[in-house]
Scaffold this active site. Sequence first.
Site, mmCIF file in Angstrom:
data_model
loop_
_atom_site.group_PDB
_atom_site.id
_atom_site.type_symbol
_atom_site.label_atom_id
_atom_site.label_comp_id
_atom_site.label_asym_id
_atom_site.label_seq_id
_atom_site.Cartn_x
_atom_site.Cartn_y
_atom_site.Cartn_z
ATOM 1 N N ARG A 249 2.757 0.506 -0.444
ATOM 2 C CA ARG A 249 3.700 -0.575 -0.135
ATOM 3 C C ARG A 249 4.835 -0.078 0.745
ATOM 4 O O ARG A 249 5.317 -0.798 1.619
ATOM 5 C CB ARG A 249 4.268 -1.157 -1.433
ATOM 6 N N GLU A 369 -1.565 -5.267 -1.810
ATOM 7 C CA GLU A 369 -0.569 -4.351 -2.388
ATOM 8 C C GLU A 369 0.546 -5.136 -3.084
ATOM 9 O O GLU A 369 1.716 -4.770 -3.033
ATOM 10 C CB GLU A 369 0.029 -3.419 -1.328
#
Length: 390
Positions: A249, A369
């Site tokens: 991320r 994600e």
Amino acid sequence: MTAFRRTDPLDVDSLLSAEEIEIRDTVRAFCAEHVTPHIAEWFERGELPTARELAKEMGALGLLGMHLTGYGCAGTSATAYGLACLELEACDSGIRSLVSVQGSLAMYAIWRWGSEEQKTEWLPRMAAGEAIGCFGLTEPDHGSDPGSMRTSARRDGADWVLNGRKMWITNGSIADVAVVWARAEDGVRGFVVPTSAPGFSAPLMHRKLSLRASVTSELVLDDVRLPASAALPEGTGLRAPLSCLNEARYGIVWGATGAGRTALETALDYATTREQFGRPIAGFQLTQAKLADMALEVHKSLLLALHLGRLKDAGNLRHEQVSFGKLNNVREALDVCRTARTILGANGISLEYPVIRHMTNLESVLTYEGTSEMHTLVLGQALTGHPAFR
């Protein structure tokens, strides 16, 4: 006083070190030579035919697992890694995904949670691009709730036997090794699975309208037998895979900003050359308002990414702050791409320009994600102290 530059209106370059600028410019030049001339065709065909060759070239540059130390990894700063992700996604999200999954998911999982034997066997080859990795967590029925995964790992003597399915796995069909998460009697565990293992297959997923220049697969595990040494010795519980997702991320925070930057630059160039009513459309107030708003969001996102990078380099980056960055930067980059599309008019839907490609790619980045809803709830809990996930 330095002159105003439309490509860097806040003079962010002055906040970067010479090494960081060199790394950024090296990745930008690599993409311009090896990817940009071909990416629209790959996207249109829905394939990444040179994925393994690109991985080796990226490995030679030190891009794979570049923020990790030892085992052939470059050991750069997190900020330098972020700048690399920005340039990769400024080219295409699928290219950044190739690097992110290799380094921040598969390699990081082995580097952080693996045994010394697993690290020495896989990490040097993965850093060089000689071995490709993938990361199997998401399942057909379990995305945002990985704790409910159905993929199982059971003991059979000294061995482990894995059964289950994973879905939407980048690099899956070209991978040499898969980091697979499964539910065992004592909870979630991670396993290093050679893709040559009997019972393992990774059929390619087709008919995507986003991330088309990327290898996306399903992982199928039918009685895949592994030795005890295949388990990640420290990779138990959901904390382990979630820590890997946090690494990925972080790269997305930077990468999405790159996609937005490309859309902004394309719209600026187009607006100054496209004429209507006898003058460039850049001279009309409504077009300037769009361009100004786009520039605000792209460069605010860049400052946010840089701030998070400095926090990460200092060892002070929290997962809530990564959620803050991912939620904001992807959402704003997607809006920038949509606005850029309006400036280009009908040309905005053509692959002769990169805008529609980035726009459709970011529709996937928005939800992988961690969906925007999940990151909103992460921030909501951090702000209020009340979890609202269930």
